[in-house]
Design a protein around this motif. Sequence first.
Motif, PDB file in Angstrom:
ATOM      1  N   MET A   1       0.840  -1.193   0.000  1.00  0.00           N
ATOM      2  CA  MET A   1       0.000   0.000   0.000  1.00  0.00           C
ATOM      3  C   MET A   1       0.885   1.256   0.000  1.00  0.00           C
ATOM      4  N   ARG A   2       0.573   2.169  -0.906  1.00  0.00           N
ATOM      5  CA  ARG A   2       1.319   3.433  -0.955  1.00  0.00           C
ATOM      6  C   ARG A   2       0.867   4.322   0.205  1.00  0.00           C
ATOM      7  N   VAL A   3       1.838   4.985   0.834  1.00  0.00           N
ATOM      8  CA  VAL A   3       1.533   5.842   1.975  1.00  0.00           C
ATOM      9  C   VAL A   3       2.153   7.216   1.780  1.00  0.00           C
ATOM     10  N   LYS A   4       1.317   8.238   1.965  1.00  0.00           N
ATOM     11  CA  LYS A   4       1.800   9.620   2.015  1.00  0.00           C
ATOM     12  C   LYS A   4       1.701  10.093   3.461  1.00  0.00           C
ATOM     13  N   ILE A   5       2.791  10.634   3.965  1.00  0.00           N
ATOM     14  CA  ILE A   5       2.769  11.231   5.297  1.00  0.00           C
ATOM     15  C   ILE A   5       2.745  12.740   5.109  1.00  0.00           C
ATOM     16  N   CYS A   6       1.673  13.349   5.600  1.00  0.00           N
ATOM     17  CA  CYS A   6       1.434  14.774   5.356  1.00  0.00           C
ATOM     18  C   CYS A   6       1.763  15.597   6.604  1.00  0.00           C
ATOM     19  N   GLY A   7       1.922  16.898   6.376  1.00  0.00           N
ATOM     20  CA  GLY A   7       2.198  17.813   7.479  1.00  0.00           C
ATOM     21  C   GLY A   7       3.646  17.801   7.923  1.00  0.00           C
ATOM     22  N   ILE A   8       4.557  17.556   6.976  1.00  0.00           N
ATOM     23  CA  ILE A   8       5.991  17.560   7.290  1.00  0.00           C
ATOM     24  C   ILE A   8       6.448  19.007   7.519  1.00  0.00           C
ATOM     25  N   THR A   9       7.125  19.239   8.636  1.00  0.00           N
ATOM     26  CA  THR A   9       7.593  20.597   8.970  1.00  0.00           C
ATOM     27  C   THR A   9       9.093  20.687   9.224  1.00  0.00           C
ATOM     28  N   ASN A  10       9.771  19.525   9.236  1.00  0.00           N
ATOM     29  CA  ASN A  10      11.205  19.547   9.529  1.00  0.00           C
ATOM     30  C   ASN A  10      11.889  18.354   8.872  1.00  0.00           C
ATOM     31  N   PHE A 126     -10.143  22.184   7.519  1.00  0.00           N
ATOM     32  CA  PHE A 126      -9.397  21.698   6.353  1.00  0.00           C
ATOM     33  C   PHE A 126      -8.333  20.664   6.706  1.00  0.00           C
ATOM     34  N   GLY A 127      -8.752  19.603   7.368  1.00  0.00           N
ATOM     35  CA  GLY A 127      -7.864  18.450   7.559  1.00  0.00           C
ATOM     36  C   GLY A 127      -7.021  18.487   8.812  1.00  0.00           C
ATOM     37  N   GLY A 128      -6.383  17.334   9.059  1.00  0.00           N
ATOM     38  CA  GLY A 128      -5.513  17.214  10.224  1.00  0.00           C
ATOM     39  C   GLY A 128      -6.257  17.144  11.535  1.00  0.00           C
ATOM     40  N   ALA A 129      -7.565  16.853  11.468  1.00  0.00           N
ATOM     41  CA  ALA A 129      -8.379  16.819  12.683  1.00  0.00           C
ATOM     42  C   ALA A 129      -8.636  15.402  13.175  1.00  0.00           C
ATOM     43  N   GLY A 130      -8.178  14.415  12.415  1.00  0.00           N
ATOM     44  CA  GLY A 130      -8.355  13.028  12.837  1.00  0.00           C
ATOM     45  C   GLY A 130      -9.759  12.494  12.663  1.00  0.00           C
ATOM     46  N   LYS A 131     -10.567  13.133  11.821  1.00  0.00           N
ATOM     47  CA  LYS A 131     -11.938  12.676  11.579  1.00  0.00           C
ATOM     48  C   LYS A 131     -11.940  11.667  10.437  1.00  0.00           C
ATOM     49  N   ARG A 132     -12.713  10.598  10.597  1.00  0.00           N
ATOM     50  CA  ARG A 132     -12.727   9.527   9.605  1.00  0.00           C
ATOM     51  C   ARG A 132     -13.936   9.608   8.680  1.00  0.00           C
ATOM     52  N   VAL A 133     -13.729   9.159   7.449  1.00  0.00           N
ATOM     53  CA  VAL A 133     -14.829   8.955   6.513  1.00  0.00           C
ATOM     54  C   VAL A 133     -15.419   7.578   6.815  1.00  0.00           C
ATOM     55  N   ALA A 134     -16.739   7.485   6.840  1.00  0.00           N
ATOM     56  CA  ALA A 134     -17.385   6.187   7.095  1.00  0.00           C
ATOM     57  C   ALA A 134     -17.048   5.227   5.954  1.00  0.00           C
ATOM     58  N   LEU A 135     -16.487   4.095   6.295  1.00  0.00           N
ATOM     59  CA  LEU A 135     -16.053   3.152   5.258  1.00  0.00           C
ATOM     60  C   LEU A 135     -17.214   2.593   4.448  1.00  0.00           C
ATOM     61  N   ASP A 136     -18.405   2.498   5.047  1.00  0.00           N
ATOM     62  CA  ASP A 136     -19.520   1.946   4.276  1.00  0.00           C
ATOM     63  C   ASP A 136     -19.946   2.871   3.130  1.00  0.00           C
ATOM     64  N   TRP A 137     -19.492   4.113   3.141  1.00  0.00           N
ATOM     65  CA  TRP A 137     -19.751   5.006   2.006  1.00  0.00           C
ATOM     66  C   TRP A 137     -19.070   4.496   0.735  1.00  0.00           C
ATOM     67  N   PHE A 138     -18.038   3.686   0.890  1.00  0.00           N
ATOM     68  CA  PHE A 138     -17.262   3.201  -0.258  1.00  0.00           C
ATOM     69  C   PHE A 138     -17.742   1.842  -0.761  1.00  0.00           C
ATOM     70  N   ASP A 139     -18.796   1.293  -0.182  1.00  0.00           N
ATOM     71  CA  ASP A 139     -19.195  -0.081  -0.490  1.00  0.00           C
ATOM     72  C   ASP A 139     -19.510  -0.314  -1.963  1.00  0.00           C
ATOM     73  N   GLU A 140     -20.083   0.661  -2.651  1.00  0.00           N
ATOM     74  CA  GLU A 140     -20.379   0.482  -4.079  1.00  0.00           C
ATOM     75  C   GLU A 140     -19.488   1.348  -4.958  1.00  0.00           C
ATOM     76  N   VAL A 141     -18.361   1.781  -4.418  1.00  0.00           N
ATOM     77  CA  VAL A 141     -17.470   2.698  -5.136  1.00  0.00           C
ATOM     78  C   VAL A 141     -16.196   1.963  -5.547  1.00  0.00           C
ATOM     79  N   ASP A 142     -15.741   2.219  -6.780  1.00  0.00           N
ATOM     80  CA  ASP A 142     -14.442   1.705  -7.223  1.00  0.00           C
ATOM     81  C   ASP A 142     -13.367   2.569  -6.565  1.00  0.00           C
ATOM     82  N   GLY A 162      -9.605  -4.998   1.561  1.00  0.00           N
ATOM     83  CA  GLY A 162     -10.662  -5.371   0.646  1.00  0.00           C
ATOM     84  C   GLY A 162     -11.237  -4.215  -0.158  1.00  0.00           C
ATOM     85  N   TYR A 163     -10.943  -2.982   0.249  1.00  0.00           N
ATOM     86  CA  TYR A 163     -11.490  -1.832  -0.487  1.00  0.00           C
ATOM     87  C   TYR A 163     -10.633  -1.440  -1.686  1.00  0.00           C
ATOM     88  N   ASN A 164      -9.374  -1.858  -1.702  1.00  0.00           N
ATOM     89  CA  ASN A 164      -8.488  -1.608  -2.840  1.00  0.00           C
ATOM     90  C   ASN A 164      -8.229  -0.111  -3.095  1.00  0.00           C
TER      91      ASN A 164
END
Length: 196
Positions: A1-10, A126-142, A162-164
């Motif tokens: 799995m590709r991973v981006k780590i965001c919010g780099i400051t140093n 605008f991000g960095g708040a640790g809030k999650r998107v509900a995974l079941d929203w992706f159930d019928e999404v490619d 399993g979500y790919n």
Amino acid sequence: MRVKICGITNLEDALDAIQAGASALGFVFYEKSPRYIEPFEARKIVDKLPPFIQTVGLFVNESTNYINQVCTNAKMQIAQIIDDDNYTELESLEIKYIEVIRAKNKNDLLNIDDKYYLVDAFVESFGGAGKRVALDWFDEVDCSKIVLAGGLTYENIKELKGYNFFAIDVSSGVEASKGKKDKDKMIKFIKASNEI
């Protein structure tokens, strides 16, 4: 799995993220963020990075000219764009970009174009708040062209199996404090991502 780590400051966090296995580093060019970095400070970090690591600049409601200039100054390879207010003329960007969908509900993910998007949970800050998107929203999404962000930690990313998803993006989930990464959390996060 590709991973981006965001919010780099140093530089230390950047090198620790790469050593942990990150394939991309994100730099926040939104001045109201606690993870904001000045473009030429970001460039000092980028100049010391090893090859084959992608640099991504995060922008919020900015003009095309501003994004082009900052990406040049900071040596960004991709612009990650939140454009709620339609400030950005995407066709005039001089750099590769990925648009951010700040999902409020499942409907925001239906009928999206066949291109790469970063999907994050809607938060006023605008991000960095640790809030999650509900995974079941992706159930019928490619999900094969979706980068998932928002509220991911090494403890919960096994739920993505399993979500790919094309990639995952983490910021607060691997921090010791806002703007400072935790090396151990980054190692655990990327190890867990490789098991998805």
